[in-house]
Design an enzyme around this catalytic site. Structure first.
Site, short mmCIF file in Angstrom:
data_model
loop_
_atom_site.label_atom_id
_atom_site.label_comp_id
_atom_site.label_asym_id
_atom_site.label_seq_id
_atom_site.Cartn_x
_atom_site.Cartn_y
_atom_site.Cartn_z
CG ASP A 175 -1.87 -1.14 1.29
OD1 ASP A 175 -2.13 -1.73 0.22
OD2 ASP A 175 -2.34 -1.45 2.39
CE LYS A 176 0.41 8.51 -1.57
NZ LYS A 176 -0.58 9.58 -1.89
#
Length: 227
Positions: free
Chosen positions: A101-102
């Site tokens: 995920d970012k």
């Protein structure tokens, strides 16, 4: 393989640039000038770009210490990508092996070897991945036992596979899973009434994030690390 793919991977130039040099007549294959970018060629062919021979690079295997705020993609119109962190002559040939995920940090692998990445990231191979989670509240022993047994994720029918869970001081926990469901670790902790504040991947299979790599740094894998 396609000629534009060959030129891109051989030179390290983006595919869009490879398309241009082919269409402009700068590429010859086995003595023949070819301007159709989708032409399929034998990778063993003699390919010349501006009369200089180009060849495919060998397999590339990289380890990156992914920082937060960077997306696990090779292209993104709005955000910085992990590929922007890689200063490698053939970086445009690489793909991400199992995304993060970012806002998740830690171990990320990149390669141009599709078979290798499939062995690591395909769900059917159940390669274990270890994460260090910083939580909103201390994880209870009951919560840890539930994760070890398998929990029901929101929107899922079955239980997660049993996880390895270690309760750590300062609202942290180390968890190892062998699945790759969407946002799985965050959803698992949510299922036991907790919330992940920060997530860091430490290990994929036998590969451990190099402690010498600072956030945003990368290195090539050693031969024994990718065989």
């Amino acid at each position: 393989m396609r000629l534009d793919q060959f030129v891109s991977q051989s030179t390290g130039m983006p595919r869009s640039e490879a398309v241009k040099v082919i269409r402009w007549g700068q590429v010859r294959v086995n003595g023949e000038n070819i301007t159709k970018t989708s032409t399929h060629i034998d990778p063993a062919s003699e390919v010349l770009l501006d009369e200089e021979k180009i060849v495919l690079p060998g397999a590339i295997y990289l380890m990156l210490h992914k920082p937060a705020g960077v997306v696990s993609a090779t292209e993104d119109t709005e955000h910085r990508t992990v590929l922007d962190l890689i200063d490698h002559p053939h970086r445009h040939t690489l793909h991400v092996v199992g995304r993060l995920d970012k806002d998740t940090t830690g171990l990320l692998l990149l390669t141009n070897d599709g078979d290798w990445s499939h062995r690591i990231s395909a769900p059917k191979h159940h390669v274990p991945k270890t994460y260090l989670a910083t939580l909103a509240w201390e994880l209870s022993e009951a919560g840890a036992q539930a994760l070890r047994a398998g929990v029901q994720l929101h929107g899922e029918k079955g239980l997660t596979k049993p996880a390895e869970v270690e309760i750590l001081p300062e609202k942290q926990a180390r968890v190892t899973i062998s699945e790759g469901k969407y946002h799985q670790v965050k959803r698992m902790f949510a299922a036991v009434g907790n919330r992940v504040e920060a997530l860091h991947r430490e290990r994929i299979g036998g590969l451990v994030l190099d402690a010498e790599l600072s956030s945003g740094e990368w290195r090539a894998l050693l031969t024994q690390e990718h065989v």
